[in-house]
Design a protein around this motif. Structure first.
Motif, PDB file in Angstrom:
ATOM      1  N   LEU A 319       1.316  -1.277  -0.149  1.00 32.69           N
ATOM      2  CA  LEU A 319       0.260   0.311  -0.116  1.00 32.69           C
ATOM      3  C   LEU A 319       0.514   1.210   0.030  1.00 32.69           C
ATOM      4  O   LEU A 319       0.476   2.043  -0.960  1.00 32.69           O
ATOM      5  N   ARG A 320       2.400   0.846   0.808  1.00 32.58           N
ATOM      6  CA  ARG A 320       2.716   2.306   0.631  1.00 32.58           C
ATOM      7  C   ARG A 320       3.036   2.354  -1.107  1.00 32.58           C
ATOM      8  O   ARG A 320       3.446   3.734  -1.126  1.00 32.58           O
ATOM      9  N   PHE A 321       3.987   1.490  -1.152  1.00 36.22           N
ATOM     10  CA  PHE A 321       4.756   1.559  -2.363  1.00 36.22           C
ATOM     11  C   PHE A 321       3.871   2.073  -3.742  1.00 36.22           C
ATOM     12  O   PHE A 321       4.672   2.531  -4.245  1.00 36.22           O
ATOM     13  N   THR A 351      -4.316  17.024  -0.801  1.00 33.21           N
ATOM     14  CA  THR A 351      -3.360  16.037   0.495  1.00 33.21           C
ATOM     15  C   THR A 351      -2.361  15.043  -0.515  1.00 33.21           C
ATOM     16  O   THR A 351      -2.988  13.915  -0.527  1.00 33.21           O
ATOM     17  N   ASN A 352      -1.368  15.582  -0.935  1.00 32.64           N
ATOM     18  CA  ASN A 352      -0.564  14.132  -1.827  1.00 32.64           C
ATOM     19  C   ASN A 352      -0.411  12.883  -0.882  1.00 32.64           C
ATOM     20  O   ASN A 352       0.983  13.240  -0.152  1.00 32.64           O
ATOM     21  N   ILE A 353      -1.164  12.102  -0.908  1.00 32.06           N
ATOM     22  CA  ILE A 353      -0.456  10.810  -0.015  1.00 32.06           C
ATOM     23  C   ILE A 353       0.816   9.505  -0.793  1.00 32.06           C
ATOM     24  O   ILE A 353       1.608   9.616   0.051  1.00 32.06           O
ATOM     25  N   ALA A 354       1.314  10.070  -1.985  1.00 37.01           N
ATOM     26  CA  ALA A 354       2.537   9.473  -2.475  1.00 37.01           C
ATOM     27  C   ALA A 354       3.288  10.084  -2.325  1.00 37.01           C
ATOM     28  O   ALA A 354       4.553   9.186  -1.773  1.00 37.01           O
ATOM     29  N   ASN A 382       4.205   9.499   8.309  1.00 45.06           N
ATOM     30  CA  ASN A 382       3.192   9.550   6.681  1.00 45.06           C
ATOM     31  C   ASN A 382       2.689   8.325   6.133  1.00 45.06           C
ATOM     32  O   ASN A 382       1.837   8.623   5.152  1.00 45.06           O
ATOM     33  N   TRP A 383       2.120   7.527   6.860  1.00 45.41           N
ATOM     34  CA  TRP A 383       1.388   6.468   6.041  1.00 45.41           C
ATOM     35  C   TRP A 383      -0.015   6.566   6.043  1.00 45.41           C
ATOM     36  O   TRP A 383      -0.594   6.538   7.592  1.00 45.41           O
ATOM     37  N   MET A 384      -0.677   6.165   5.043  1.00 49.40           N
ATOM     38  CA  MET A 384      -2.238   7.376   5.234  1.00 49.40           C
ATOM     39  C   MET A 384      -2.512   6.787   3.572  1.00 49.40           C
ATOM     40  O   MET A 384      -3.445   7.280   3.275  1.00 49.40           O
ATOM     41  N   PRO A 385      -2.567   5.143   3.312  1.00 61.24           N
ATOM     42  CA  PRO A 385      -3.444   4.738   2.250  1.00 61.24           C
ATOM     43  C   PRO A 385      -4.846   4.443   1.718  1.00 61.24           C
ATOM     44  O   PRO A 385      -5.589   4.117   1.327  1.00 61.24           O
ATOM     45  N   PHE A 386      -5.432   4.825   3.576  1.00 62.02           N
ATOM     46  CA  PHE A 386      -7.331   4.480   3.774  1.00 62.02           C
ATOM     47  C   PHE A 386      -7.437   6.325   3.638  1.00 62.02           C
ATOM     48  O   PHE A 386      -8.730   6.246   4.230  1.00 62.02           O
ATOM     49  N   GLY A 387      -6.956   6.867   3.358  1.00 62.96           N
ATOM     50  CA  GLY A 387      -7.462   8.186   3.998  1.00 62.96           C
ATOM     51  C   GLY A 387      -7.259   9.119   5.719  1.00 62.96           C
ATOM     52  O   GLY A 387      -6.305   7.669   6.353  1.00 62.96           O
ATOM     53  N   GLY A 388      -8.126   9.949   6.099  1.00 61.31           N
ATOM     54  CA  GLY A 388      -8.004   9.881   7.509  1.00 61.31           C
ATOM     55  C   GLY A 388      -9.252  11.064   8.255  1.00 61.31           C
ATOM     56  O   GLY A 388      -9.846  11.065   6.880  1.00 61.31           O
ATOM     57  N   GLY A 389      -9.181  11.188   9.010  1.00 57.98           N
ATOM     58  CA  GLY A 389     -10.467  11.573   9.395  1.00 57.98           C
ATOM     59  C   GLY A 389     -11.319  11.091   9.444  1.00 57.98           C
ATOM     60  O   GLY A 389     -11.479   9.931   9.308  1.00 57.98           O
ATOM     61  N   VAL A 390     -12.690  11.947   9.775  1.00 56.89           N
ATOM     62  CA  VAL A 390     -14.042  11.447   9.108  1.00 56.89           C
ATOM     63  C   VAL A 390     -14.162  10.492   8.089  1.00 56.89           C
ATOM     64  O   VAL A 390     -15.113   9.930   8.116  1.00 56.89           O
ATOM     65  N   ARG A 391     -13.874  10.790   6.984  1.00 56.23           N
ATOM     66  CA  ARG A 391     -14.046  10.584   5.847  1.00 56.23           C
ATOM     67  C   ARG A 391     -12.742   8.863   5.497  1.00 56.23           C
ATOM     68  O   ARG A 391     -12.396   8.786   4.550  1.00 56.23           O
ATOM     69  N   GLN A 392     -12.244   8.747   5.964  1.00 55.66           N
ATOM     70  CA  GLN A 392     -11.398   6.974   6.263  1.00 55.66           C
ATOM     71  C   GLN A 392     -12.150   6.299   6.066  1.00 55.66           C
ATOM     72  O   GLN A 392     -12.826   6.149   6.204  1.00 55.66           O
ATOM     73  N   CYS A 393     -11.588   6.093   5.041  1.00 54.11           N
ATOM     74  CA  CYS A 393     -12.470   4.485   4.283  1.00 54.11           C
ATOM     75  C   CYS A 393     -13.123   3.561   5.279  1.00 54.11           C
ATOM     76  O   CYS A 393     -12.486   3.187   5.582  1.00 54.11           O
TER      77      CYS A 393
END
Length: 448
Positions: A319-321, A351-354, A382-393
């Motif tokens: 998920l990171r790479f 918000t650029n996760i990559a 720095n690891w946020m593959p599923f987003g974050g906050g109230v809209r986290q997957c």
């Protein structure tokens, strides 16, 4: 031998000479186009110089060309395991937060973990979802991703109620394992597969099926004996005010999210593991050990899944790479002040996760597939593959479980290698240009 290329003659217009043939057309085009070219060049230079002028409170950056801005550079296909030339250049010039222009609109792009978490954690208060319009065509405007306010909160609560821990650990785990077994069995009749399934342009077909089932559930709701057998029935019982369109869009959105995440994640894992035999062997040994521990049944339990430490590390690194979700789009609901910058109300923020996942200050050798890093690191801001906050997957735990189950049945049953060169491309969602052609080899004895 290389031969010189013959250069075409360029007609020279001398003073007093007579214009004949195509010359008047050329002259007319020159007269018409020259001012436009000059205006574009001047505008380009003016915009570049202006970046620290009237918009000095915005993060610095190059707004690109008039009207189109940096749209073409921003969405230029590039290897999914890199940031691409545009982002690399902007980050090197302006730092982790910069501004540019996207189809005539100001766009702020952030690779700053602190700011990104601030954006995602303040959803519905300081920011709102601002996904590009073409995503609505795929998922439908009634999808949870596009809901706001109380409608979003109530619908999300409904979805989380259905995807509760008990459902995931019992019913869904068993159903996913059965599905994985069927897929692996079907592969035994093949020697070559396209690991990356094509999912685009299927929404209308899926919508028609979901709509038929939803209408049937509604007509026969009195015969269900209170059984909430699926998400459609759960919607009908717990949120009867939802329109049929919204119910279908909600279900379809979850189907697409789950299918895409699982499909592309397994494909990426196969791609990475195929180039890392040491990781593949260690993962196979861990799966085999769990098989031995469960005895003759061979069924995976929830405790088995959670305790497969190296499998969890492989999923994290994939998920990171692989950067399945390279960036999340939001819009400011008011002026935002952060680290000396002011981002005006109505500005789109990505918000650029990559960029966070490939940040060398957070991950040593970030451009290398290294699942062992997670055995030591465990977590990273720095690891946020599923987003974050109230809209986290909502389906993050289901997606991880599905990836683990499919990898388990794949690795205990097959070896594989690429049949021809292929690699993941961000376009902007992740895809494989050749659908990842894999030549598979069944192990001597079926083990799962």
């Amino acid at each position: 031998m290389l031969l010189p290329v013959e250069q075409p003659e360029i007609p020279i217009l001398k003073a007093g000479s007579q214009i004949t043939g195509a010359d008047p057309v050329i002259l007319l085009l020159t007269v018409l186009l020259a001012p436009i070219i000059v205006i574009l060049l001047v505008s380009r230079l003016w915009i570049t110089e202006k970046k620290n002028g009237g918009d000095s409170k915005l993060p610095p950056g190059d707004k690109g060309w008039p009207i189109v801005g940096s749209t073409f550079s921003l969405f230029k296909p590039h290897p999914a395991t890199t940031l691409g030339d545009f982002l690399n250049l902007q980050l090197s010039r302006y730092g982790k937060i910069f501004s540019t222009s996207y189809l005539g609109r100001t766009l702020v792009i952030s690779a700053d973990p602190e700011f990104n978490r601030f954006v995602l954690q303040n959803e519905l208060r300081l920011f709102q979802n601002d996904l590009p319009s073409h995503i609505k065509t795929i998922l439908g405007e009634g999808n949870l991703s596009f809901m706001t306010g109380e409608t979003y909160k109530s619908t999300k609560s409904l979805v989380l109620g259905f995807f509760n821990s008990w459902q995931i650990q019992t019913r869904f785990l068993a159903e996913v394992e059965e599905a994985a077994k069927r897929v692996m069995t079907s592969w035994r009749q093949k020697s070559l597969i396209l690991a990356n399934e094509e999912l685009s342009k299927a929404r209308n077909f899926i919508f028609s099926i979901v709509k038929i089932k939803a209408e049937d559930r509604k007509r026969n709701s009195d015969k269900m004996d209170g059984k909430e057998s699926d998400l459609i029935q759960y919607h009908l019982k717990n949120n009867p005010s939802l329109s049929m369109q919204s119910i279908c869009d909600s279900v379809i959105g979850l189907i697409f999210a789950t299918l895409f995440n699982t499909q592309i994640s397994v494909a990426l894992a196969m791609y990475f593991l195929g180039q890392c035999p040491k990781a593949l062997q260690q993962l196979r040994e861990e799966f085999q050990q769990k098989m031995n521990d469960t005895g003759t049944t061979g069924k995976l339990t929830w405790d088995d899944y959670k305790n497969m430490e190296f499998c969890q590390s492989v999923i994290n690194e994939t998920l990171r790479f692989g950067n399945i979700v390279p960036g999340l789009w939001r819009k400011t609901l008011s002026d935002i002040d952060f680290k000396g910058y002011t981002i005006p109300q109505g500005t789109t923020v990505m918000t650029n996760i990559a960029a966070m996942h490939l940040d060398p200050s957070a991950f040593e050798n970030p451009n290398i597939f290294d699942p062992w890093r997670w055995l030591v690191m465990k977590k990273s801001n720095n690891w946020m593959p599923f987003g974050g906050g109230v809209r986290q997957c909502n389906g993050s735990e289901i997606a991880r479980m599905e990836i683990a189950v499919f990898l388990r049945h794949l690795i205990l049953n097959y070896n594989w290698e690429l049949d021809e060169p292929d690699h993941p491309i961000a376009f902007p969602l992740i895809t494989f240009p050749k659908d990842l052609p894999i030549r598979i080899h069944p192990l001597v004895e079926k083990t799962a």
